[in-house]
Scaffold this motif. Structure first.
Motif, PDB file in Angstrom:
ATOM      1  N   GLY A  84      97.457 -20.531  -0.398  1.00 31.68           N
ATOM      2  CA  GLY A  84      97.241 -21.392  -1.279  1.00 31.68           C
ATOM      3  C   GLY A  84      96.629 -21.022  -2.471  1.00 31.68           C
ATOM      4  O   GLY A  84      96.565 -21.486  -3.614  1.00 31.68           O
ATOM      5  N   ASN A  85      95.682 -20.042  -2.277  1.00 26.79           N
ATOM      6  CA  ASN A  85      94.893 -19.542  -3.626  1.00 26.79           C
ATOM      7  C   ASN A  85      95.309 -18.172  -4.114  1.00 26.79           C
ATOM      8  O   ASN A  85      95.250 -18.133  -5.299  1.00 26.79           O
ATOM      9  CB  ASN A  85      93.395 -19.569  -3.002  1.00 26.79           C
ATOM     10  N   GLY A  86      95.158 -17.169  -3.298  1.00 27.54           N
ATOM     11  CA  GLY A  86      95.556 -15.856  -4.108  1.00 27.54           C
ATOM     12  C   GLY A  86      96.262 -14.804  -2.959  1.00 27.54           C
ATOM     13  O   GLY A  86      96.007 -14.785  -1.677  1.00 27.54           O
ATOM     14  N   PRO A  87      96.901 -13.878  -3.733  1.00 29.20           N
ATOM     15  CA  PRO A  87      97.763 -12.800  -2.466  1.00 29.20           C
ATOM     16  C   PRO A  87      96.454 -11.913  -1.958  1.00 29.20           C
ATOM     17  O   PRO A  87      95.317 -11.593  -2.238  1.00 29.20           O
ATOM     18  CB  PRO A  87      98.459 -12.131  -3.387  1.00 29.20           C
ATOM     19  N   PRO A  88      97.082 -11.470  -0.651  1.00 28.67           N
ATOM     20  CA  PRO A  88      96.312 -10.272  -0.051  1.00 28.67           C
ATOM     21  C   PRO A  88      96.513  -9.152  -0.902  1.00 28.67           C
ATOM     22  O   PRO A  88      97.531  -8.738  -1.479  1.00 28.67           O
ATOM     23  CB  PRO A  88      97.037 -10.005   1.283  1.00 28.67           C
ATOM     24  N   LEU A  89      95.395  -8.339  -1.185  1.00 28.84           N
ATOM     25  CA  LEU A  89      95.377  -6.897  -1.766  1.00 28.84           C
ATOM     26  C   LEU A  89      95.359  -5.896  -0.858  1.00 28.84           C
ATOM     27  O   LEU A  89      95.884  -4.841  -1.293  1.00 28.84           O
ATOM     28  CB  LEU A  89      94.076  -6.913  -2.493  1.00 28.84           C
ATOM     29  N   GLY A  97     100.663   3.635  -5.685  1.00 31.38           N
ATOM     30  CA  GLY A  97     101.663   3.783  -6.589  1.00 31.38           C
ATOM     31  C   GLY A  97     102.498   2.914  -7.134  1.00 31.38           C
ATOM     32  O   GLY A  97     103.206   3.178  -7.990  1.00 31.38           O
ATOM     33  N   HIS A  98     102.367   1.683  -6.681  1.00 28.34           N
ATOM     34  CA  HIS A  98     103.144   0.502  -7.416  1.00 28.34           C
ATOM     35  C   HIS A  98     102.036  -0.500  -8.385  1.00 28.34           C
ATOM     36  O   HIS A  98     102.401  -0.661  -9.517  1.00 28.34           O
ATOM     37  CB  HIS A  98     103.606  -0.349  -6.406  1.00 28.34           C
ATOM     38  N   HIS A  99     100.954  -0.670  -7.873  1.00 31.60           N
ATOM     39  CA  HIS A  99      99.702  -1.175  -8.692  1.00 31.60           C
ATOM     40  C   HIS A  99      98.331  -0.362  -8.692  1.00 31.60           C
ATOM     41  O   HIS A  99      97.742  -0.424  -7.983  1.00 31.60           O
ATOM     42  CB  HIS A  99      99.234  -2.486  -8.126  1.00 31.60           C
ATOM     43  N   GLY A 100      98.858   0.407  -9.649  1.00 40.01           N
ATOM     44  CA  GLY A 100      97.468   1.532 -10.081  1.00 40.01           C
ATOM     45  C   GLY A 100      96.212   0.685 -10.314  1.00 40.01           C
ATOM     46  O   GLY A 100      96.113  -0.487 -10.450  1.00 40.01           O
ATOM     47  N   ASP A 101      95.159   1.148 -10.435  1.00 34.91           N
ATOM     48  CA  ASP A 101      93.850   0.959 -10.654  1.00 34.91           C
ATOM     49  C   ASP A 101      93.813   0.003 -12.084  1.00 34.91           C
ATOM     50  O   ASP A 101      93.233  -0.863 -12.209  1.00 34.91           O
ATOM     51  CB  ASP A 101      92.866   1.849 -10.533  1.00 34.91           C
ATOM     52  N   THR A 102      94.600   0.647 -12.927  1.00 33.71           N
ATOM     53  CA  THR A 102      94.729  -0.128 -14.358  1.00 33.71           C
ATOM     54  C   THR A 102      95.365  -1.581 -14.026  1.00 33.71           C
ATOM     55  O   THR A 102      94.878  -2.460 -14.962  1.00 33.71           O
ATOM     56  CB  THR A 102      95.648   0.692 -15.439  1.00 33.71           C
ATOM     57  N   ALA A 103      95.972  -1.738 -13.100  1.00 36.73           N
ATOM     58  CA  ALA A 103      96.370  -3.224 -12.959  1.00 36.73           C
ATOM     59  C   ALA A 103      95.588  -4.135 -12.407  1.00 36.73           C
ATOM     60  O   ALA A 103      95.532  -5.081 -12.773  1.00 36.73           O
ATOM     61  CB  ALA A 103      97.484  -3.239 -11.804  1.00 36.73           C
ATOM     62  N   PHE A 104      94.550  -3.607 -11.721  1.00 38.03           N
ATOM     63  CA  PHE A 104      93.380  -4.363 -11.277  1.00 38.03           C
ATOM     64  C   PHE A 104      92.479  -4.699 -12.578  1.00 38.03           C
ATOM     65  O   PHE A 104      91.971  -5.998 -12.710  1.00 38.03           O
ATOM     66  CB  PHE A 104      92.520  -3.577 -10.140  1.00 38.03           C
ATOM     67  N   THR A 134      86.361  -1.450 -11.566  1.00 42.40           N
ATOM     68  CA  THR A 134      86.229  -0.044 -11.117  1.00 42.40           C
ATOM     69  C   THR A 134      85.659   0.184  -9.795  1.00 42.40           C
ATOM     70  O   THR A 134      86.333   0.469  -8.751  1.00 42.40           O
ATOM     71  CB  THR A 134      85.906   1.132 -12.060  1.00 42.40           C
ATOM     72  N   LEU A 135      84.625  -0.537  -9.462  1.00 44.02           N
ATOM     73  CA  LEU A 135      84.102  -0.489  -8.042  1.00 44.02           C
ATOM     74  C   LEU A 135      84.927  -1.347  -7.214  1.00 44.02           C
ATOM     75  O   LEU A 135      85.043  -0.927  -6.064  1.00 44.02           O
ATOM     76  CB  LEU A 135      82.637  -1.103  -8.056  1.00 44.02           C
ATOM     77  N   ILE A 136      85.123  -2.665  -7.581  1.00 38.13           N
ATOM     78  CA  ILE A 136      86.259  -3.477  -6.869  1.00 38.13           C
ATOM     79  C   ILE A 136      87.341  -2.787  -6.258  1.00 38.13           C
ATOM     80  O   ILE A 136      87.611  -2.735  -5.117  1.00 38.13           O
ATOM     81  CB  ILE A 136      86.208  -4.891  -7.676  1.00 38.13           C
ATOM     82  N   ALA A 137      87.937  -1.992  -7.308  1.00 38.34           N
ATOM     83  CA  ALA A 137      89.283  -1.212  -6.938  1.00 38.34           C
ATOM     84  C   ALA A 137      88.915  -0.030  -5.853  1.00 38.34           C
ATOM     85  O   ALA A 137      89.564  -0.116  -4.997  1.00 38.34           O
ATOM     86  CB  ALA A 137      89.765  -0.539  -8.279  1.00 38.34           C
ATOM     87  N   ALA A 138      87.761   0.382  -5.942  1.00 36.20           N
ATOM     88  CA  ALA A 138      87.313   1.588  -5.145  1.00 36.20           C
ATOM     89  C   ALA A 138      87.335   1.004  -3.593  1.00 36.20           C
ATOM     90  O   ALA A 138      87.769   1.331  -2.677  1.00 36.20           O
ATOM     91  CB  ALA A 138      85.819   2.049  -5.331  1.00 36.20           C
TER      92      ALA A 138
END
Length: 150
Positions: A84-89, A97-104, A134-138
């Protein structure tokens, strides 16, 4: 012009069909699997089943702190999503390969239109910096690898 309108209606109907959930799946987030293969249709994981590494790299450690403060309200504990709030990452759709770090970066800094899930658009995260994203993506990438998503 009438043919173009008919094509739009057909395409819209196909897209709606692709994301529609059955009665049994109504509590699960919906995902459009048409363009992203069978793994894209996997249900959101139970947060307690996410494998969390015993240790994180320094960037991921600080990313976890930032994620818990800035993202977990919508993306859930251990990035497992929040119905109901947000998708799983920690999900095949968000593989590097589909959602690179730039997508974050784009999503957190500028917001993003809903395109995989039925949660609605993601607004920009107020006050977040590119360095923090960048830290969150890591952190998310290390969680993904621990759970077999490369």
């Amino acid at each position: 012009m009438k043919t173009f309108a008919t094509v739009l209606l057909v395409i819209g109907g196909l897209a709606t069909t692709a994301v529609a959930a059955s009665d049994q799946e109504r509590d699960q987030p919906r995902v459009n699997t048409q363009m992203h293969g069978a793994n894209a249709g996997q249900a959101a994981p139970d947060p307690d089943t996410i494998i969390v590494p015993e240790t994180f790299s320094a960037p991921a450690y600080f990313g976890q702190i930032a994620f818990d403060q800035q993202c977990s309200a919508c993306h859930g504990k251990n990035a497992a999503g929040s119905t109901g709030n947000g998708p799983p990452l920690v999900h095949p759709i968000y593989e590097p390969g589909h959602h690179g770090d730039t997508a974050f970066q784009r999503a957190a800094l500028g917001g993003v239109q809903a395109h995989h899930w039925g949660f609605g658009d993601m607004p920009p995260v107020e006050g977040i910096t590119p360095e923090t994203v960048t830290l969150i993506a890591a952190y998310v990438r290390e969680l993904q690898r621990a759970n077999g998503i490369d």
